[in-house]
Design a protein around this motif. Sequence first.
Motif, PDB file in Angstrom:
ATOM      1  N   GLN A   1       0.819  -1.209   0.000  1.00 38.81           N
ATOM      2  CA  GLN A   1       0.000   0.000   0.000  1.00 38.81           C
ATOM      3  C   GLN A   1       0.860   1.270   0.000  1.00 38.81           C
ATOM      4  OE1 GLN A   1      -3.278  -0.089  -0.292  1.00 38.81           O
ATOM      5  NE2 GLN A   1      -3.534  -2.289  -0.047  1.00 38.81           N
ATOM      6  N   PRO A   2       1.767   1.412  -0.969  1.00 38.86           N
ATOM      7  CA  PRO A   2       2.551   2.652  -1.016  1.00 38.86           C
ATOM      8  C   PRO A   2       1.672   3.837  -1.419  1.00 38.86           C
ATOM      9  CG  PRO A   2       2.931   1.393  -3.008  1.00 38.86           C
ATOM     10  CD  PRO A   2       2.073   0.522  -2.113  1.00 38.86           C
ATOM     11  N   LYS A   3       2.197   5.018  -1.229  1.00 38.71           N
ATOM     12  CA  LYS A   3       1.472   6.231  -1.598  1.00 38.71           C
ATOM     13  C   LYS A   3       1.719   6.562  -3.072  1.00 38.71           C
ATOM     14  CE  LYS A   3       0.295   6.779   2.722  1.00 38.71           C
ATOM     15  NZ  LYS A   3      -1.096   6.505   3.157  1.00 38.71           N
ATOM     16  N   ALA A   4       0.995   7.589  -3.556  1.00 39.50           N
ATOM     17  CA  ALA A   4       1.206   8.059  -4.924  1.00 39.50           C
ATOM     18  C   ALA A   4       2.561   8.740  -5.054  1.00 39.50           C
ATOM     19  CB  ALA A   4       0.085   9.008  -5.329  1.00 39.50           C
ATOM     20  N   LYS A   5       3.125   9.170  -3.923  1.00 39.07           N
ATOM     21  CA  LYS A   5       4.472   9.736  -3.897  1.00 39.07           C
ATOM     22  C   LYS A   5       5.464   8.603  -3.697  1.00 39.07           C
ATOM     23  CE  LYS A   5       7.355  13.071  -1.384  1.00 39.07           C
ATOM     24  NZ  LYS A   5       7.393  14.052  -0.263  1.00 39.07           N
ATOM     25  N   PRO A   6       6.509   8.492  -4.512  1.00 37.06           N
ATOM     26  CA  PRO A   6       7.450   7.377  -4.395  1.00 37.06           C
ATOM     27  C   PRO A   6       8.109   7.307  -3.023  1.00 37.06           C
ATOM     28  CG  PRO A   6       7.773   8.523  -6.479  1.00 37.06           C
ATOM     29  CD  PRO A   6       6.846   9.368  -5.657  1.00 37.06           C
TER      30      PRO A   6
ATOM     31  N   ALA B   1      12.649   1.039  -4.677  1.00 32.66           N
ATOM     32  CA  ALA B   1      11.793   2.231  -4.659  1.00 32.66           C
ATOM     33  C   ALA B   1      10.471   1.826  -5.298  1.00 32.66           C
ATOM     34  CB  ALA B   1      12.435   3.372  -5.434  1.00 32.66           C
ATOM     35  N   GLN B   2       9.373   2.363  -4.782  1.00 34.85           N
ATOM     36  CA  GLN B   2       8.072   1.970  -5.312  1.00 34.85           C
ATOM     37  C   GLN B   2       7.094   3.142  -5.271  1.00 34.85           C
ATOM     38  OE1 GLN B   2       6.941  -1.320  -2.782  1.00 34.85           O
ATOM     39  NE2 GLN B   2       6.230  -0.009  -1.132  1.00 34.85           N
TER      40      GLN B   2
END
Length: 248
Positions: free
Chosen positions: A14-19, A153-154
């Motif tokens: 569940q990463p954010k829209a910001k890397p 990085a994601q």
Amino acid sequence: MAFDFKREFRELYQPKAKPSLVEVPAMTFAAVAGTGDPNEEGGAYERALELLYAFSYTVKMSKMGDWQPEGYFDYVVPPLEGLWWGGAGAFDGVEIGDKSALSWISLIRQPDFVTPDAFSQLCEIVEVKKPELADAVASGALRFVRFAEGPCAQVMHRGSYDDEPASISVLSAFIEENGLATDIAEGGESPTGHVATRAFDADAVLTALDVDGAVPNIRLHHEIYLGDPRRTKPENLKTVIRHPVRSA
């Protein structure tokens, strides 16, 4: 309540829209590798997913049978994932070109109680319960692999799969801004685009990935699919895009 990998490991799913940066630990997967347009009806990719889901739900539903892997617990089947390898002309850094040139390793995470021995027994159950898949299972197309991705990085991409290059561009800029470099294997899909220089060997790639939880020598563009394109409008799809990184 069934164990949900997405809920328990939010930093991975569940990463954010910001890397962001993330350290990806060792995980066990069922995997199938191949080449071809993922949108081809009845094609290799569709058949790979059929095999993966048949196995994954056989594991989950073993709780209803006479035998379960040692240490079994109830869980939610994790989402489909994909490692991608762009052949010549498949990706130019702006848009996906020749999708038939794409090669892929499709994966579904398995609980750690799925050991190599349990995997073999579960494959035998799939052959019995799904005789139409018996030849594919017997051929060794479905593989057990366990590896870590290490530093990555994601970013969360929202929208059509065909619009991913814009999110990849943002991710690449973030990696560079943090003094890092994308560590994708030669021949793999590049965030800036290039002509693949090595042929894709499905068996060799799967063998290279099965390193007993270590970080393999081959690291690739990684996607995790949190939406079902059969039931979700393209603009509402959510896909985790992950790139391995190293010091620049």
